[in-house]
Design a protein around this motif. Structure first.
Motif, PDB file in Angstrom:
ATOM      1  N   LEU A  84      64.318 -23.830 -40.678  1.00 20.16           N
ATOM      2  CA  LEU A  84      64.748 -23.708 -39.287  1.00 20.16           C
ATOM      3  C   LEU A  84      65.291 -25.039 -38.771  1.00 20.16           C
ATOM      4  CD1 LEU A  84      61.929 -21.480 -37.758  1.00 20.16           C
ATOM      5  CD2 LEU A  84      64.377 -20.955 -37.756  1.00 20.16           C
ATOM      6  N   ASP A  85      64.612 -26.114 -39.111  1.00 16.54           N
ATOM      7  CA  ASP A  85      65.076 -27.432 -38.688  1.00 16.54           C
ATOM      8  C   ASP A  85      66.443 -27.743 -39.276  1.00 16.54           C
ATOM      9  OD1 ASP A  85      64.506 -30.273 -37.602  1.00 16.54           O
ATOM     10  OD2 ASP A  85      64.912 -30.629 -39.729  1.00 16.54           O
ATOM     11  N   ALA A  86      66.662 -27.375 -40.528  1.00 18.83           N
ATOM     12  CA  ALA A  86      67.940 -27.657 -41.187  1.00 18.83           C
ATOM     13  C   ALA A  86      69.103 -26.972 -40.482  1.00 18.83           C
ATOM     14  CB  ALA A  86      67.881 -27.217 -42.646  1.00 18.83           C
ATOM     15  N   VAL A  87      68.882 -25.752 -40.031  1.00 14.23           N
ATOM     16  CA  VAL A  87      69.939 -25.000 -39.359  1.00 14.23           C
ATOM     17  C   VAL A  87      70.053 -25.399 -37.888  1.00 14.23           C
ATOM     18  CG1 VAL A  87      70.649 -22.695 -38.625  1.00 14.23           C
ATOM     19  CG2 VAL A  87      69.847 -23.062 -40.968  1.00 14.23           C
ATOM     20  N   ALA A  88      68.908 -25.504 -37.204  1.00  7.45           N
ATOM     21  CA  ALA A  88      68.932 -25.814 -35.769  1.00  7.45           C
ATOM     22  C   ALA A  88      69.490 -27.201 -35.477  1.00  7.45           C
ATOM     23  CB  ALA A  88      67.529 -25.690 -35.187  1.00  7.45           C
ATOM     24  N   SER A  89      69.320 -28.120 -36.403  1.00  2.00           N
ATOM     25  CA  SER A  89      69.836 -29.476 -36.213  1.00  2.00           C
ATOM     26  C   SER A  89      71.338 -29.556 -36.481  1.00  2.00           C
ATOM     27  CB  SER A  89      69.103 -30.450 -37.142  1.00  2.00           C
ATOM     28  OG  SER A  89      69.368 -30.138 -38.502  1.00  2.00           O
ATOM     29  N   VAL A 109      68.615 -28.272 -29.918  1.00  5.65           N
ATOM     30  CA  VAL A 109      69.251 -27.385 -30.895  1.00  5.65           C
ATOM     31  C   VAL A 109      70.760 -27.570 -30.841  1.00  5.65           C
ATOM     32  CG1 VAL A 109      69.608 -24.999 -31.595  1.00  5.65           C
ATOM     33  CG2 VAL A 109      67.375 -25.724 -30.749  1.00  5.65           C
ATOM     34  N   SER A 110      71.350 -27.798 -32.005  1.00  5.90           N
ATOM     35  CA  SER A 110      72.792 -27.954 -32.101  1.00  5.90           C
ATOM     36  C   SER A 110      73.459 -26.590 -32.194  1.00  5.90           C
ATOM     37  CB  SER A 110      73.146 -28.792 -33.334  1.00  5.90           C
ATOM     38  OG  SER A 110      74.538 -28.777 -33.580  1.00  5.90           O
ATOM     39  N   THR A 116      75.236 -18.849 -37.934  1.00 11.81           N
ATOM     40  CA  THR A 116      74.222 -18.433 -38.910  1.00 11.81           C
ATOM     41  C   THR A 116      73.275 -17.430 -38.272  1.00 11.81           C
ATOM     42  OG1 THR A 116      74.256 -20.577 -40.065  1.00 11.81           O
ATOM     43  CG2 THR A 116      72.315 -19.200 -40.371  1.00 11.81           C
ATOM     44  N   PRO A 117      73.275 -16.166 -38.693  1.00 12.04           N
ATOM     45  CA  PRO A 117      72.326 -15.184 -38.139  1.00 12.04           C
ATOM     46  C   PRO A 117      70.897 -15.559 -38.533  1.00 12.04           C
ATOM     47  CG  PRO A 117      74.131 -14.106 -39.324  1.00 12.04           C
ATOM     48  CD  PRO A 117      74.182 -15.558 -39.674  1.00 12.04           C
ATOM     49  N   LEU A 141      67.007 -20.971 -29.930  1.00 19.13           N
ATOM     50  CA  LEU A 141      68.202 -20.692 -30.726  1.00 19.13           C
ATOM     51  C   LEU A 141      69.175 -19.801 -29.959  1.00 19.13           C
ATOM     52  CD1 LEU A 141      66.399 -20.085 -34.134  1.00 19.13           C
ATOM     53  CD2 LEU A 141      67.907 -22.012 -33.612  1.00 19.13           C
ATOM     54  N   GLY A 142      68.650 -18.811 -29.276  1.00 17.73           N
ATOM     55  CA  GLY A 142      69.509 -17.928 -28.500  1.00 17.73           C
ATOM     56  C   GLY A 142      70.252 -18.675 -27.408  1.00 17.73           C
ATOM     57  N   ALA A 143      69.576 -19.636 -26.764  1.00 19.97           N
ATOM     58  CA  ALA A 143      70.216 -20.415 -25.708  1.00 19.97           C
ATOM     59  C   ALA A 143      71.354 -21.266 -26.254  1.00 19.97           C
ATOM     60  CB  ALA A 143      69.187 -21.302 -25.016  1.00 19.97           C
ATOM     61  N   ALA A 144      71.275 -21.602 -27.547  1.00 14.62           N
ATOM     62  CA  ALA A 144      72.317 -22.411 -28.181  1.00 14.62           C
ATOM     63  C   ALA A 144      73.430 -21.557 -28.769  1.00 14.62           C
ATOM     64  CB  ALA A 144      71.711 -23.298 -29.264  1.00 14.62           C
ATOM     65  N   GLY A 145      73.350 -20.239 -28.590  1.00 17.29           N
ATOM     66  CA  GLY A 145      74.421 -19.366 -29.047  1.00 17.29           C
ATOM     67  C   GLY A 145      74.181 -18.687 -30.381  1.00 17.29           C
TER      68      GLY A 145
END
Length: 235
Positions: A84-89, A109-110, A116-117, A141-145
């Motif tokens: 999760l960190d790898a994707v969210a960053s 969150v970037s 990425t679903p 994650l939802g807030a970041a799109g």
């Protein structure tokens, strides 16, 4: 039920693997030391370096250096945290991510990886990492799109249930159907701390957990995570 056994028939052209996390543990391996504050920024940075190094080595070795959209990460517990960190960053833009019983380390969150679903599956009776951690991750994650699906399973603890595994399989088949070579990664938090990465037509999954009771016992003893600081950061 081991994912290799339950998913193999539905993903006949997929091969699975399980490289070990880098740190030793009395039960096997781990991404970071769980005692004390597992969300300490220094531990997160160290885990990021280890994760990226290992994933890049595997991806290059299997010929996916220029095809990250064909890769999916699937993690359990610590494996979910680092994935999760790898994707969210924004460090990894991949085809899909499945998190079992994980949490998202405190961070901004970037939106770089928002294509990425993400599927978050968490047991409602998880006393190691409370299910609220996945609920918070879904909101972040939802807030970041990000397109996020959240599944809270009644009566399930800190593990992968058969229904959760089936839910993840359906998600992966749907999200990766458009690619010729989608990939799946999974990390068990059990007697061996593994990160399993799978590739469509380059499949890899360690079939190590043929004793569910042993896995559950290792999980309960090995993954106590204090979320007090995490909750404070999120509120």
């Amino acid at each position: 039920m081991p994912l290799a056994a339950s998913w193999r028939a539905s993903l006949p052209n997929t091969q699975f693997a399980a490289p070990d996390a880098p740190l030793p543990h009395r039960y096997g391996h781990q991404w970071f030391i769980a005692e004390g504050n597992p969300l300490d920024p220094t531990r997160i940075r160290t885990a990021r370096e280890a994760f990226d190094g290992l994933m890049n080595d595997v991806v290059r070795a299997e010929g996916f250096a220029d095809a990250h959209a064909r890769i999916a990460f699937v993690g359990l517990s610590q494996g979910s945290i680092v994935a999760l960190d790898a994707v969210a960053s924004g460090r990894w833009r991949i085809g899909a991510l499945v998190s079992f019983a994980g949490l998202l380390p405190p961070q901004q969150v970037s939106s770089a990886s928002r294509d990425t679903p993400v599927l978050l599956v968490h047991g409602q009776r998880d006393t190691t990492i409370p299910a609220t951690a996945s609920t918070l991750a879904a909101a972040q994650l939802g807030a970041a799109g990000f397109k996020v699906e959240l599944e809270i399973e009644p009566g399930v603890g800190h593990t992968i249930s058969s229904s959760g595994a089936e839910r993840a399989l359906t998600f992966l088949k749907q999200t990766l159907a458009g690619g010729a070579f989608p990939a799946v990664e999974h990390t068990y938090r059990g007697s061996d701390q593994d990160v399993d990465i799978g590739f469509w037509n380059i499949e890899w999954l360690a079939n190590r957990y043929d004793q569910p009771a042993k896995l559950d016992g290792a999980v309960s003893q090995n993954t106590t995570t204090k979320l007090r600081g995490y909750r404070a950061t999120m509120t």
